[in-house]
Design an enzyme around this catalytic site. Structure first.
Site, PDB file in Angstrom:
ATOM      1  N   GLN A  91       0.827  -1.206   0.000  1.00  0.00           N
ATOM      2  CA  GLN A  91       0.000   0.000   0.000  1.00  0.00           C
ATOM      3  C   GLN A  91       0.863   1.259   0.000  1.00  0.00           C
ATOM      4  O   GLN A  91       2.017   1.233   0.425  1.00  0.00           O
ATOM      5  CB  GLN A  91      -0.918  -0.009   1.226  1.00  0.00           C
ATOM      6  CG  GLN A  91      -1.928  -1.160   1.225  1.00  0.00           C
ATOM      7  CD  GLN A  91      -2.715  -1.211   2.521  1.00  0.00           C
ATOM      8  OE1 GLN A  91      -2.149  -1.173   3.597  1.00  0.00           O
ATOM      9  NE2 GLN A  91      -4.039  -1.294   2.402  1.00  0.00           N
ATOM     10  N   PHE A  92       0.289   2.359  -0.495  1.00  0.00           N
ATOM     11  CA  PHE A  92       0.994   3.640  -0.475  1.00  0.00           C
ATOM     12  C   PHE A  92       0.753   4.305   0.887  1.00  0.00           C
ATOM     13  O   PHE A  92      -0.377   4.672   1.210  1.00  0.00           O
ATOM     14  CB  PHE A  92       0.514   4.533  -1.615  1.00  0.00           C
ATOM     15  CG  PHE A  92       0.950   4.069  -2.966  1.00  0.00           C
ATOM     16  CD1 PHE A  92       2.239   4.335  -3.412  1.00  0.00           C
ATOM     17  CD2 PHE A  92       0.096   3.352  -3.779  1.00  0.00           C
ATOM     18  CE1 PHE A  92       2.669   3.900  -4.656  1.00  0.00           C
ATOM     19  CE2 PHE A  92       0.505   2.903  -5.022  1.00  0.00           C
ATOM     20  CZ  PHE A  92       1.798   3.176  -5.469  1.00  0.00           C
ATOM     21  N   HIS A 111      12.903  -4.603   0.388  1.00  0.00           N
ATOM     22  CA  HIS A 111      12.773  -4.584  -1.077  1.00  0.00           C
ATOM     23  C   HIS A 111      13.599  -5.732  -1.668  1.00  0.00           C
ATOM     24  O   HIS A 111      14.773  -5.888  -1.318  1.00  0.00           O
ATOM     25  CB  HIS A 111      13.269  -3.258  -1.647  1.00  0.00           C
ATOM     26  CG  HIS A 111      12.989  -3.107  -3.112  1.00  0.00           C
ATOM     27  ND1 HIS A 111      11.747  -2.781  -3.596  1.00  0.00           N
ATOM     28  CD2 HIS A 111      13.787  -3.258  -4.195  1.00  0.00           C
ATOM     29  CE1 HIS A 111      11.786  -2.724  -4.919  1.00  0.00           C
ATOM     30  NE2 HIS A 111      13.021  -3.013  -5.305  1.00  0.00           N
ATOM     31  N   ASP A 121      11.460   3.899  -3.563  1.00  0.00           N
ATOM     32  CA  ASP A 121      12.552   2.973  -3.239  1.00  0.00           C
ATOM     33  C   ASP A 121      13.912   3.645  -3.329  1.00  0.00           C
ATOM     34  O   ASP A 121      14.902   3.029  -3.716  1.00  0.00           O
ATOM     35  CB  ASP A 121      12.537   1.746  -4.176  1.00  0.00           C
ATOM     36  CG  ASP A 121      11.222   0.998  -4.137  1.00  0.00           C
ATOM     37  OD1 ASP A 121      10.483   1.190  -3.160  1.00  0.00           O
ATOM     38  OD2 ASP A 121      10.934   0.229  -5.066  1.00  0.00           O
ATOM     39  N   PRO A 142      40.243 -40.102  -6.050  1.00  0.00           N
ATOM     40  CA  PRO A 142      41.453 -39.821  -6.827  1.00  0.00           C
ATOM     41  C   PRO A 142      41.392 -40.422  -8.233  1.00  0.00           C
ATOM     42  O   PRO A 142      40.400 -41.023  -8.629  1.00  0.00           O
ATOM     43  CB  PRO A 142      42.540 -40.500  -5.991  1.00  0.00           C
ATOM     44  CG  PRO A 142      41.839 -41.706  -5.434  1.00  0.00           C
ATOM     45  CD  PRO A 142      40.421 -41.282  -5.179  1.00  0.00           C
ATOM     46  N   GLN A 198      39.643 -34.590 -11.412  1.00  0.00           N
ATOM     47  CA  GLN A 198      39.439 -33.745 -12.589  1.00  0.00           C
ATOM     48  C   GLN A 198      39.931 -34.416 -13.869  1.00  0.00           C
ATOM     49  O   GLN A 198      39.322 -34.243 -14.933  1.00  0.00           O
ATOM     50  CB  GLN A 198      40.163 -32.411 -12.392  1.00  0.00           C
ATOM     51  CG  GLN A 198      39.913 -31.407 -13.523  1.00  0.00           C
ATOM     52  CD  GLN A 198      40.485 -30.037 -13.216  1.00  0.00           C
ATOM     53  OE1 GLN A 198      41.217 -29.871 -12.256  1.00  0.00           O
ATOM     54  NE2 GLN A 198      40.165 -29.051 -14.037  1.00  0.00           N
ATOM     55  N   GLN A 228      36.430 -27.897  -2.688  1.00  0.00           N
ATOM     56  CA  GLN A 228      36.364 -26.912  -1.607  1.00  0.00           C
ATOM     57  C   GLN A 228      34.924 -26.544  -1.287  1.00  0.00           C
ATOM     58  O   GLN A 228      34.542 -26.395  -0.125  1.00  0.00           O
ATOM     59  CB  GLN A 228      37.148 -25.654  -1.998  1.00  0.00           C
ATOM     60  CG  GLN A 228      37.307 -24.642  -0.872  1.00  0.00           C
ATOM     61  CD  GLN A 228      38.107 -25.192   0.296  1.00  0.00           C
ATOM     62  OE1 GLN A 228      39.188 -25.741   0.116  1.00  0.00           O
ATOM     63  NE2 GLN A 228      37.572 -25.076   1.502  1.00  0.00           N
ATOM     64  N   GLY A 270      43.055 -39.268  -1.146  1.00  0.00           N
ATOM     65  CA  GLY A 270      43.998 -38.400  -1.846  1.00  0.00           C
ATOM     66  C   GLY A 270      45.224 -38.146  -0.999  1.00  0.00           C
ATOM     67  O   GLY A 270      45.583 -38.941  -0.128  1.00  0.00           O
ATOM     68  N   LEU A 313      44.645 -41.320   3.041  1.00  0.00           N
ATOM     69  CA  LEU A 313      45.635 -40.380   2.537  1.00  0.00           C
ATOM     70  C   LEU A 313      46.902 -41.089   2.065  1.00  0.00           C
ATOM     71  O   LEU A 313      46.862 -42.247   1.698  1.00  0.00           O
ATOM     72  CB  LEU A 313      45.925 -39.342   3.626  1.00  0.00           C
ATOM     73  CG  LEU A 313      44.672 -38.645   4.196  1.00  0.00           C
ATOM     74  CD1 LEU A 313      45.042 -37.715   5.331  1.00  0.00           C
ATOM     75  CD2 LEU A 313      43.918 -37.911   3.109  1.00  0.00           C
ATOM     76  N   CYS A 340      47.780 -46.636  -3.709  1.00  0.00           N
ATOM     77  CA  CYS A 340      47.975 -45.994  -2.405  1.00  0.00           C
ATOM     78  C   CYS A 340      48.710 -46.885  -1.418  1.00  0.00           C
ATOM     79  O   CYS A 340      49.414 -46.408  -0.542  1.00  0.00           O
ATOM     80  CB  CYS A 340      46.634 -45.547  -1.830  1.00  0.00           C
ATOM     81  SG  CYS A 340      45.401 -46.845  -1.761  1.00  0.00           S
ATOM     82  N   SER A 351      56.122 -42.147  -3.684  1.00  0.00           N
ATOM     83  CA  SER A 351      56.515 -42.029  -5.093  1.00  0.00           C
ATOM     84  C   SER A 351      55.302 -41.995  -6.012  1.00  0.00           C
ATOM     85  O   SER A 351      55.232 -41.231  -6.956  1.00  0.00           O
ATOM     86  CB  SER A 351      57.405 -43.207  -5.498  1.00  0.00           C
ATOM     87  OG  SER A 351      58.509 -43.311  -4.648  1.00  0.00           O
TER      88      SER A 351
END
Length: 861
Positions: free
Chosen positions: A110-111, A128, A164, A560, A588, A623, A638, A662, A695, A764
């Site tokens: 409303q105004f 807003h 606004d 991995p 990746q 991440q 990994g 690991l 590993c 290694s």
């Protein structure tokens, strides 16, 4: 000083809640947003002296009014505050009588006259839904989407004369997802975070800390409210622009074009693909005909890219799945069973409670023509889902079945599982290799669909055998019946060209053990049990304590590149058997078997959203998974440095459970009384298995002095013979190109290695044998040297003396000890390391426990 319990309670209460600065507030607004702001401000101790909202609609009060009336807060329902621009005196007087110190205006439509805005001691603040000064005006969310903004957000500002443009108090922002709509953006961020921000803003004002930052005209924009008359889609644009226009217009007014009359497009999902088939449909103004497919209506932009429209709504309000355009009138009614009739009766009561202004709910009663709004749709869906657990009802289903009779028919079909699943659309990279054409998906796999990355970017993956490009994958910024056995040759071939594994090894180990792992954990699904525990300290002793094993929720898995599919299986099978959902990030450089696995999981009937695959970099995707507050467990295999970073991120984010497998520098001790043939053969396998990319590879061999030279000579001879055989195999068959063009390293042996050398200490992860000698009979000395490492993943001992073998195995500091063998892993045997090789287990029952939480329940009877 000694404090009593009541004094301590008062002390904490004083500092944290009750004695903070509080204000007398007037709430001016409406809707569920206004109700939530009102309720939360009261919980914080502020006094709401008056609620000013809109009149009842169709006999129904606004949610803000309902909540305030229930609490006994004065409620005023003014249809307007001014006439011909001038404040209405009796409205102004009623407002002034409540004595507010601050006006809070959550989504006020409303105004409000300026003498009301400026009346309180602290003025007025308003919410807003844009990052002001961008998108000033009433359709800010719509224009955020129409313009394709990458960021959305909201502003709490000091109210002005309705343009606004008042000073900014507080702002928040979020990323706009590719398939966000007005609803998803509002429900995901603007609504929940906006409520928190309004409450925070009030407290800042109460404490005298609220800023007033003038709005800049730089970057300011104002767009009017969109109306149906100018919401027609301009189809002579690229697909992205059409997509943004449609989603930005939402259900009201609804973007539209002409197809045999006027039609609105809703629930659009962007999907780029090149394998489309369907029935052509002429669309006015389109660069080429659309296609009605099993998934919906496909439209094309001027750039030739397709986008998918899921639902269509006609001018009379009826909505249909776009896939049913040519058969929308062919559905037949289903006969309800007695149980289904009872559910229909309960749903009729839900309709009646929502449509309180309707005398009776008839079969022909139309939900929307009876006065229901969008929030009523949400309420209907949630209440029906609570009454009838297991039914996957969505808000769009209500728009497609607007009458009670149609709604019940839709509901029963869903209850029976008769609603059709969408066809899985897959883009493949193909390669002719190993006497077959392998088909490799290369998009992200999210919620049961293959999707492009949100930024549209991709990266190349390389075939290590010849250096060629395997595929371009999306760069994500952002058990029962399995078909693996049926596709094992294709999976093994993809594994070979993706990771460089020898095909026969990939078939037997990479794929073979993956299949065994899923079979093993599939057997655990219905055997996850708690236990009863007698407790003796409680009096009277009429107590029962039992434990339950429960899923953790959403789990992230980061794997991995050395065993891409097998590492997926080791972690995913246990995760899924425990009842969790997973988001998996493959390495990746080796993502292809994970994406093929995703395709097979759909064919196997795994529900949407249970398995999600996100290729990309560890620094970005990994991440994000570590930081995400909704993920409750992260399993990682990994390097040790990355494991430490993940553990830190998981702790800071939400203290999520972590298991880490690991690095390793596994010692293998070979005594002079060993079976020499076996020790040589298994010693080489312990190092060179899977090209040394293993590993648990024996990172350092300790060979007793009396047999050292013979052992080395036999290893060298066998290494040369093995290399010659491999070269002959590759060059003669030309299966993967010439050997030198790929990424390979020849088997290498280092002898006379001393304990201080770098190669004696660090992993290694290649075909490198590191050999040290130890003095004859020096069991304690070699044990000390073997354990003198921060790693503790695996170890081994070769000797015919079983007493010596058991003595050494008890003293080796490693999660796995092999005696007169090596690399002998089994799906039923737990696998994991000590020290800086990590913690937690893969495989076996222990792995299942990594993805479960234990709840203790005590009952007095």
């Amino acid at each position: 000083m000694l404090w009593t319990a009541s004094q301590v309670l008062r002390k904490f209460s004083t500092s944290s809640h009750y004695y903070q600065n509080k204000l007398k507030l007037a709430i001016i607004g409406q809707s569920l947003f206004g109700q939530e702001v009102y309720s939360n401000l009261r919980k914080q101790g502020h006094k709401v002296v008056g609620v000013f909202t809109v009149p009842d609609k169709d006999g129904k009060a606004d949610p803000l009014a309902v909540a305030a009336e229930k609490d006994g807060t004065p409620v005023f329902k003014f249809p307007r505050w001014r006439v011909k621009g001038k404040p209405i005196p009796e409205v102004v007087d009623a407002y002034k009588a409540v004595g507010a110190e601050l006006n809070v205006m959550p989504f006020c439509s409303q105004f409000i006259p300026m003498n009301i805005i400026d009346q309180p001691k602290h003025g007025s603040i308003i919410y807003h839904p844009s990052i002001l000064p961008l998108h000033r005006g009433a359709s800010a969310i719509n224009w955020t989407l129409i313009h394709g903004d990458k960021k959305a957000g909201f502003t709490v500002f000091w109210a002005d004369d309705g343009l606004d443009t008042g000073p900014i108090l507080l702002q928040r922002e979020c990323a706009v997802e590719p398939n966000d709509t007005v609803d998803t953006l509002y429900n995901r961020f603007l609504f929940p975070e906006g409520i928190k921000a309004m409450v925070e803003s009030v407290q800042l004002i109460a404490d005298g800390k609220a800023p007033r930052v003038p709005q800049s005209e730089e970057g300011a924009s104002y767009e009017g409210i969109q109306k149906k008359s100018n919401a027609k889609i301009n189809l002579a644009q690229p697909a992205e622009a059409i997509h943004n226009w449609i989603r930005g217009h939402d259900k009201v007014p609804g973007a539209w074009t002409v197809i045999d009359g006027q039609v609105r497009f809703l629930e659009l999902r962007r999907k780029y693909t090149h394998r489309l088939s369907g029935q052509p449909l002429e669309v006015e103004g389109a660069s080429q005909p659309g296609l009605v497919t099993k998934n919906g209506l496909v439209l094309y932009g001027t750039d030739g890219k397709p986008l998918l429209v899921k639902n269509l709504q006609f001018e009379d309000g009826k909505m249909i799945p776009a896939s049913k355009y040519f058969s929308s009138g062919e559905s037949s009614s289903v006969e309800l069973t007695d149980d289904e009739k009872k559910m229909a009766s309960e749903i009729r009561n839900i309709w009646k409670s929502i449509l309180s202004n309707v005398p009776a709910i008839e079969d022909t009663t139309d939900f929307f023509k009876s006065g229901a709004a969008s929030m009523d749709v949400v309420r209907l869906v949630e209440e029906v889902k609570q009454k009838c657990a297991g039914v996957q009802l969505q808000t769009e289903d209500v728009y497609m079945a607007t009458t009670f009779q149609d709604f019940i028919q839709m509901f029963v079909r869903k209850l029976r599982g008769e609603d059709q699943e969408e066809e899985l659309v897959i883009d493949y990279a193909t390669k002719d290799v190993n006497n077959m054409t392998v088909k490799m998906p290369y998009q992200c796999f999210i919620n049961g669909q293959f999707e492009d990355a949100e930024n549209g970017k991709s990266y190349q993956t390389i075939n290590p055998t010849d250096g060629s490009v395997r595929a371009c994958l999306p760069n994500k910024n952002t058990l029962g019946k399995y078909l693996m056995e049926e596709h094992q040759e294709e999976l093994a071939t993809i594994e070979s060209i993706d990771s460089g594994a020898v095909y026969t090894l990939a078939l037997k180990t990479h794929v073979g053990m993956s299949i065994q792992t899923f079979r093993y954990f599939a057997g655990w699904c219905d055997k996850i049990q708690g236990k009863t525990i007698p407790i003796n300290q409680a009096r009277p002793n009429r107590n029962l304590t039992f434990t339950k094993r429960e899923p953790l929720g959403v789990c992230a898995i980061v794997i991995p590149w050395n065993y891409p599919l097998m590492m997926l299986a080791w972690k995913s099978a246990a995760c899924l058997a425990a009842g969790n959902t997973l988001v998996l990030k493959p390495a990746q450089v080796t993502p292809l078997t994970a994406l093929k696995f995703a395709e097979l999981s759909v064919k196997a009937g795994i529900p949407k959203g249970v398995i999600n695959i996100l290729p990309g970099s560890g620094g970005m995707v990994g991440q994000r998974l570590s930081d995400h507050p909704d993920i409750r467990k992260l399993g990682f295999t990994g390097s040790t440095p990355i494991g430490k970073q993940i553990m830190k991120s998981c702790a800071v984010s939400n203290l999520k459970k972590v298991s880490l497998e690991l690095g390793g520098k596994s010692p293998l001790i070979i005594f002079s009384d060993c079976d020499m043939d076996k020790a040589v053969r298994m010693g080489m396998s312990s190092v060179y298995f899977n090209k040394g990319e293993n590993c648990i590879a024996a990172g350092r061999l300790f060979v007793e002095e009396s047999i050292h030279d013979e052992y080395i000579s036999r290893v060298v001879i066998l290494s040369v013979e093995a290399l010659a055989s491999l070269l002959a195999l590759v060059i003669n068959h030309h299966q993967y190109g010439n050997f030198p063009s790929g990424y390979f390293m020849e088997p290498t042996v280092f002898t006379d290695v001393e304990d201080h050398m770098f190669i004696a200490k660090e992993e290694s992860f290649g075909p490198v044998m590191v050999v040290s000698k130890f003095k004859n009979g020096d069991v304690e000395g070699v044990l000390h040297r073997a354990n003198d490492t921060e790693y503790g993943l695996a170890s081994g001992v070769f000797t015919r003396d079983i007493n010596k073998a058991m003595y050494v195995s008890e003293r080796l500091e490693a999660g796995t000890v092999f005696i007169n063998t090596y690399n002998k892993t089994d799906v039923a045997s737990p696998f994991g390391g000590f020290k800086q090789s990590g913690f937690g287990k893969d495989l076996g029952e222990d792995a299942l426990m990594e993805y479960l939480k234990t709840k203790a329940v005590t009952v007095e009877y």
